[in-house]
Design a protein around this motif. Structure first.
Motif, PDB file in Angstrom:
ATOM      1  N   SER A 281       0.836  -1.213   0.000  1.00  0.00           N
ATOM      2  CA  SER A 281       0.000   0.000   0.000  1.00  0.00           C
ATOM      3  C   SER A 281       0.861   1.249   0.000  1.00  0.00           C
ATOM      4  O   SER A 281       0.518   2.242  -0.663  1.00  0.00           O
ATOM      5  CB  SER A 281      -0.917   0.021   1.231  1.00  0.00           C
TER       6      SER A 281
ATOM      7  N   ASP B 268      -5.741  -0.925  -4.757  1.00  0.00           N
ATOM      8  CA  ASP B 268      -5.157  -1.478  -3.534  1.00  0.00           C
ATOM      9  C   ASP B 268      -6.091  -2.533  -2.944  1.00  0.00           C
ATOM     10  O   ASP B 268      -7.046  -2.195  -2.248  1.00  0.00           O
ATOM     11  CB  ASP B 268      -4.882  -0.367  -2.516  1.00  0.00           C
ATOM     12  N   GLU B 269      -5.844  -3.770  -3.237  1.00  0.00           N
ATOM     13  CA  GLU B 269      -6.661  -4.899  -2.779  1.00  0.00           C
ATOM     14  C   GLU B 269      -8.161  -4.621  -2.969  1.00  0.00           C
ATOM     15  O   GLU B 269      -8.936  -4.648  -2.022  1.00  0.00           O
ATOM     16  CB  GLU B 269      -6.350  -5.219  -1.314  1.00  0.00           C
TER      17      GLU B 269
HETATM   18 MG    MG Z   1      -2.042  -2.806   2.088  1.00  0.00          MG
END
Ligand code: MG
Ligand code: ADP
Length: 239
Positions: free
Chosen positions: A41, A160-161
């Motif tokens: 991240s 991000d995910e």
């Molecule tokens: Mg992360």
């Protein structure tokens, strides 16, 4: 499109990114995988200056990312989709998508609305324009978040995910939207644990551990013939 040279990031005394080097070409889809807390991240957040790097150089579409005047230019070019959709809860779906183009790009209400409706159609949600975010499922909210990012016509999209907070039955609808963006030539950097997506859509896979890019390869090479022992260990846990 993106060039990262010797990027480092410290939080206080703790260095969480060490000499990260990375290039992403136009229309490329780069997938970043790695254990929790490895710095995935933070890499993405440095790319649009949500975090200020401690060292190194980031160039996006020819613009060097640094404090000052060009920061807004970069933010316009780099869209981001988060794990937790981050829609504005007090605004309708349509208003969520229209806001930034009107405030940042100076679009008229009519222009912003026409674009927002076209994008909702693209993510399969044209009938949800007037809904509030909390009336939508997680998968629908994430598709709105993607439409909102696209409304700025970014050169690059960072994910991000994007499916990690979703119930399993909603993962596919979001991945399908991402796949269609990739096919249309969007430049994307995707942090994900969806190995099927990485194999099918990724042009390159990066493995990050403890703030270092340990391995970088084509998906085929990466999944069939990983070189680094820590990559092997990680893959053996998740595959
Ligand atoms: Mg992360
Ligand atoms: P990942 O996304 O791979 O799980 P992160 O990039 O979120 O990892 O975090 C990398 C490391 O940096 C972790 O050790 C995390 O605790 C730390 N970290 C992230 N953000 C902050 C912050 N704002 N302040 C202090 N430490 C942070």
């Amino acid at each position: 499109m993106i060039k990262v040279e010797h990027l480092s990031k410290k939080f206080g005394d703790v260095t969480v990114l060490h000499d990260v080097n990375l290039e992403v070409k136009e229309k490329e889809v780069v997938v970043i995988i790695g254990p929790s807390g490895s710095g995935k991240s933070t890499i993405l957040r440095c790319l649009n200056h949500l975090e200020v790097p401690s060292g190194g150089k980031i160039t996006i579409d020819g613009i060097v990312l640094e404090e000052g005047a060009n920061l807004n230019a970069i933010r316009r070019e780099v869209g981001m989709v988060f794990q937790r959709f981050n829609l504005f809860p007090n605004m309708s779906v349509l208003e969520n998508i229209m806001l930034a183009p009107m405030q940042v790009r100076g679009k008229t209400k009519e222009e912003a609305k026409a674009k927002a409706m076209a994008l909702l159609k693209r993510v399969g949600l044209e009938n949800k324009a007037d809904s509030m975010p909390d009336e939508l499922s997680g998968g629908q909210q994430q598709r709105v978040a993607i439409a909102r990012a696209l409304a700025m016509n970014p050169q690059v999209l960072l994910f991000d995910e994007p499916t990690s907070a979703l119930d399993p039955e909603m993962v596919k609808e979001v991945l399908d939207v991402m796949k269609s963006l990739a096919r249309e030539g969007m430049t994307m950097v995707v942090v994900t644990h969806e190995m099927g997506f990485a194999k099918e859509v990724g042009d390159r896979v990066l493995f990050v551990d403890k703030g270092v890019i340990l391995e970088e390869a084509s998906p085929e090479e990466f999944f069939t013939n990983p070189k680094n022992q820590r990559t092997k260990d990680f893959l053996s846990k998740i595959l």
